[in-house]
Design a protein around this motif. Structure first.
Motif, PDB file in Angstrom:
ATOM      1  N   GLY A   7       6.507  -3.616   4.360  1.00 25.75           N
ATOM      2  CA  GLY A   7       6.295  -3.001   3.190  1.00 25.75           C
ATOM      3  C   GLY A   7       5.228  -2.673   2.349  1.00 25.75           C
ATOM      4  O   GLY A   7       5.264  -1.974   0.908  1.00 25.75           O
ATOM      5  N   HIS A   8       5.177  -0.882   3.070  1.00 21.60           N
ATOM      6  CA  HIS A   8       4.420  -0.205   3.177  1.00 21.60           C
ATOM      7  C   HIS A   8       5.252   1.083   2.077  1.00 21.60           C
ATOM      8  O   HIS A   8       6.116   1.664   2.490  1.00 21.60           O
ATOM      9  N   ALA A   9       4.733   1.285   1.508  1.00 22.35           N
ATOM     10  CA  ALA A   9       5.374   2.961   0.773  1.00 22.35           C
ATOM     11  C   ALA A   9       5.077   4.006   1.150  1.00 22.35           C
ATOM     12  O   ALA A   9       3.565   4.359   1.382  1.00 22.35           O
ATOM     13  N   VAL A  10       5.476   4.727   1.674  1.00 21.38           N
ATOM     14  CA  VAL A  10       5.213   6.101   2.472  1.00 21.38           C
ATOM     15  C   VAL A  10       5.872   6.949   1.749  1.00 21.38           C
ATOM     16  O   VAL A  10       6.748   7.333   1.963  1.00 21.38           O
ATOM     17  N   ASP A  11       5.429   8.531   1.519  1.00 21.11           N
ATOM     18  CA  ASP A  11       5.015   8.995   1.482  1.00 21.11           C
ATOM     19  C   ASP A  11       4.922  10.049   1.692  1.00 21.11           C
ATOM     20  O   ASP A  11       4.055  10.945   2.592  1.00 21.11           O
TER      21      ASP A  11
ATOM     22  N   MET B  81       1.130  -0.929  -0.412  1.00 18.53           N
ATOM     23  CA  MET B  81      -0.153   0.061   0.378  1.00 18.53           C
ATOM     24  C   MET B  81       1.225   0.984  -0.274  1.00 18.53           C
ATOM     25  O   MET B  81       1.818   1.627   0.659  1.00 18.53           O
ATOM     26  N   ARG B  82       0.552   2.121  -0.695  1.00 19.58           N
ATOM     27  CA  ARG B  82       0.960   3.749  -0.521  1.00 19.58           C
ATOM     28  C   ARG B  82       0.272   4.368   0.168  1.00 19.58           C
ATOM     29  O   ARG B  82      -0.639   4.347   0.288  1.00 19.58           O
ATOM     30  N   TYR B  83       1.080   5.653   1.071  1.00 20.48           N
ATOM     31  CA  TYR B  83       0.387   5.960   2.099  1.00 20.48           C
ATOM     32  C   TYR B  83       1.722   7.730   2.205  1.00 20.48           C
ATOM     33  O   TYR B  83       2.404   7.901   1.136  1.00 20.48           O
ATOM     34  N   LEU B  84       0.722   8.085   2.102  1.00 22.70           N
ATOM     35  CA  LEU B  84       0.629   9.685   2.286  1.00 22.70           C
ATOM     36  C   LEU B  84       0.094  10.189   4.223  1.00 22.70           C
ATOM     37  O   LEU B  84      -0.136  10.277   4.371  1.00 22.70           O
ATOM     38  N   LEU B  85       2.229  10.413   4.374  1.00 21.98           N
ATOM     39  CA  LEU B  85       1.466  10.931   5.481  1.00 21.98           C
ATOM     40  C   LEU B  85       2.149  12.447   6.080  1.00 21.98           C
ATOM     41  O   LEU B  85       3.138  13.350   5.102  1.00 21.98           O
ATOM     42  N   VAL B  86       1.218  13.316   6.284  1.00 23.65           N
ATOM     43  CA  VAL B  86       1.152  14.393   6.122  1.00 23.65           C
ATOM     44  C   VAL B  86       1.702  15.221   7.958  1.00 23.65           C
ATOM     45  O   VAL B  86       0.255  15.085   8.302  1.00 23.65           O
ATOM     46  N   GLU B  87       2.707  15.579   8.295  1.00 27.43           N
ATOM     47  CA  GLU B  87       3.528  16.173   9.455  1.00 27.43           C
ATOM     48  C   GLU B  87       4.237  16.505   9.701  1.00 27.43           C
ATOM     49  O   GLU B  87       5.269  16.243   8.804  1.00 27.43           O
ATOM     50  N   ASP B  88       4.515  17.902  10.599  1.00 32.43           N
ATOM     51  CA  ASP B  88       5.660  17.881  10.187  1.00 32.43           C
ATOM     52  C   ASP B  88       6.677  18.115  11.402  1.00 32.43           C
ATOM     53  O   ASP B  88       7.812  18.654  11.131  1.00 32.43           O
ATOM     54  N   ASN B  89       6.553  17.237  12.259  1.00 35.91           N
ATOM     55  CA  ASN B  89       8.052  17.020  12.980  1.00 35.91           C
ATOM     56  C   ASN B  89       7.922  15.576  12.469  1.00 35.91           C
ATOM     57  O   ASN B  89       8.243  14.578  12.645  1.00 35.91           O
ATOM     58  N   LEU B  90       9.406  16.313  11.754  1.00 38.38           N
ATOM     59  CA  LEU B  90      10.146  15.053  11.206  1.00 38.38           C
ATOM     60  C   LEU B  90      10.366  13.723  11.973  1.00 38.38           C
ATOM     61  O   LEU B  90      10.722  12.849  11.556  1.00 38.38           O
TER      62      LEU B  90
ATOM     63  N   ARG C 260       2.202   2.239  -6.537  1.00 47.76           N
ATOM     64  CA  ARG C 260       1.615   1.496  -5.967  1.00 47.76           C
ATOM     65  C   ARG C 260       2.712   1.000  -4.416  1.00 47.76           C
ATOM     66  O   ARG C 260       2.419   0.990  -3.157  1.00 47.76           O
ATOM     67  N   LEU C 261       4.058   0.512  -4.660  1.00 49.02           N
ATOM     68  CA  LEU C 261       4.764  -0.151  -3.738  1.00 49.02           C
ATOM     69  C   LEU C 261       5.880   0.719  -3.422  1.00 49.02           C
ATOM     70  O   LEU C 261       6.778  -0.036  -2.587  1.00 49.02           O
ATOM     71  N   PHE C 262       6.154   1.296  -3.996  1.00 47.79           N
ATOM     72  CA  PHE C 262       7.394   2.884  -3.923  1.00 47.79           C
ATOM     73  C   PHE C 262       6.951   4.262  -3.897  1.00 47.79           C
ATOM     74  O   PHE C 262       5.771   4.638  -4.437  1.00 47.79           O
ATOM     75  N   SER C 263       7.202   5.084  -2.415  1.00 47.56           N
ATOM     76  CA  SER C 263       7.357   6.238  -2.334  1.00 47.56           C
ATOM     77  C   SER C 263       8.037   6.739  -3.574  1.00 47.56           C
ATOM     78  O   SER C 263       8.690   6.248  -4.760  1.00 47.56           O
ATOM     79  N   HIS C 264       7.664   8.211  -3.783  1.00 46.40           N
ATOM     80  CA  HIS C 264       8.172   8.890  -5.204  1.00 46.40           C
ATOM     81  C   HIS C 264       9.465   9.149  -5.208  1.00 46.40           C
ATOM     82  O   HIS C 264      10.199   9.350  -6.188  1.00 46.40           O
ATOM     83  N   ASP C 265      10.337   8.908  -3.797  1.00 41.75           N
ATOM     84  CA  ASP C 265      11.732   9.444  -4.008  1.00 41.75           C
ATOM     85  C   ASP C 265      12.796   8.580  -3.795  1.00 41.75           C
ATOM     86  O   ASP C 265      14.184   8.005  -3.495  1.00 41.75           O
TER      87      ASP C 265
END
Length: 222
Positions: free
Chosen positions: A24-28, A1-10, A176-181
């Motif tokens: 195995g999840h991809a997270v941007d 699964m591909r997730y988007l995490l919107v969080e300013d605390n690095l 779906r499998l990999f984050s954009h970077d």
């Protein structure tokens, strides 16, 4: 699964990303609402984890603006524990919320629950023809055989399970499998699909290569 995490605390974002990656999840990661807008403009996500207090605005207001045309499920991350705050997040379009600080195992469980609800399932098991796939346990059962899957195999099979009989291009599978970077090429998809195909060929499933288009999972395989 591909997730988007919107969080300013690095620090928190890095910890969440690493934890989800173990499964195995991809997270941007987006550190602001503006970054989130950019990610949503070019990527498709299975789930969004959305902080409330962000440098350029309120995550709940962002959600309320976008909810009319955003079908992706959203879990709000908030440090506010008042009932009114939680109710407000749900009324503005959140599918669930979790209060900071949170335990990673609870976050993972809430992610699974939201995705199950959106998929119309009440349990973790997914019927694939005569086989039963359990993403949480990482197993595929057929007749009296049980196959233990590796993390990337689990996530790849999850993608095919969501789109049975449909042709999925290498690009779609990469999204779906990999984050954009992630530093990967479409050759990686060929490798992972090949490995999964070999492992499930005796489990009543077959992954077919559609020349020039991509791959399709056949539920009536051998």
């Amino acid at each position: 699964m591909r997730y988007l995490l919107v969080e300013d605390n690095l620090e928190l974002a890095e910890a969440v990303t690493k934890r989800l990656a173990l499964d195995g999840h991809a997270v941007d990661h987006a550190a602001s609402l503006a970054d989130a807008e950019d990610c949503l403009a070019v990527g498709r996500y299975d789930l969004i984890l959305l902080d409330v207090m962000l440098p350029d605005g309120d995550g709940r207001a962002f959600l309320a603006r976008r909810r009319a045309h955003l079908e992706t499920p959203v879990i709000v991350l908030t440090a506010r524990s008042r009932v009114s705050d939680r109710v407000g997040a749900l009324d503005q379009g959140a599918d669930d919320y979790i209060t900071k600080p949170f335990d990673f195992s609870e976050l993972e469980a809430r992610c699974r629950a939201v995705l199950r609800r959106r998929g119309g399932a009440a349990r973790n098991q997914i019927a694939l023809g005569a086989a039963t796939f359990d993403p949480l346990a990482g197993t595929l059962r057929h007749a009296d055989r049980t196959l233990d899957l590796r993390n990337r195999e689990i996530r790849l099979l999850e993608v095919f399970a969501r789109f049975p009989g449909q042709i999925l291009s290498k690009g779609q599978l990469m999204d779906r499998l990999f984050s954009h970077d992630a530093d990967v090429t479409e050759n990686a998809i060929e490798v992972y699909v090949g490995r999964l195909r070999r492992r499930i060929e005796n489990m009543g499933l077959r992954i077919e290569t559609v020349r020039g288009l991509g791959y399709r999972m056949d539920l009536d395989g051998t």
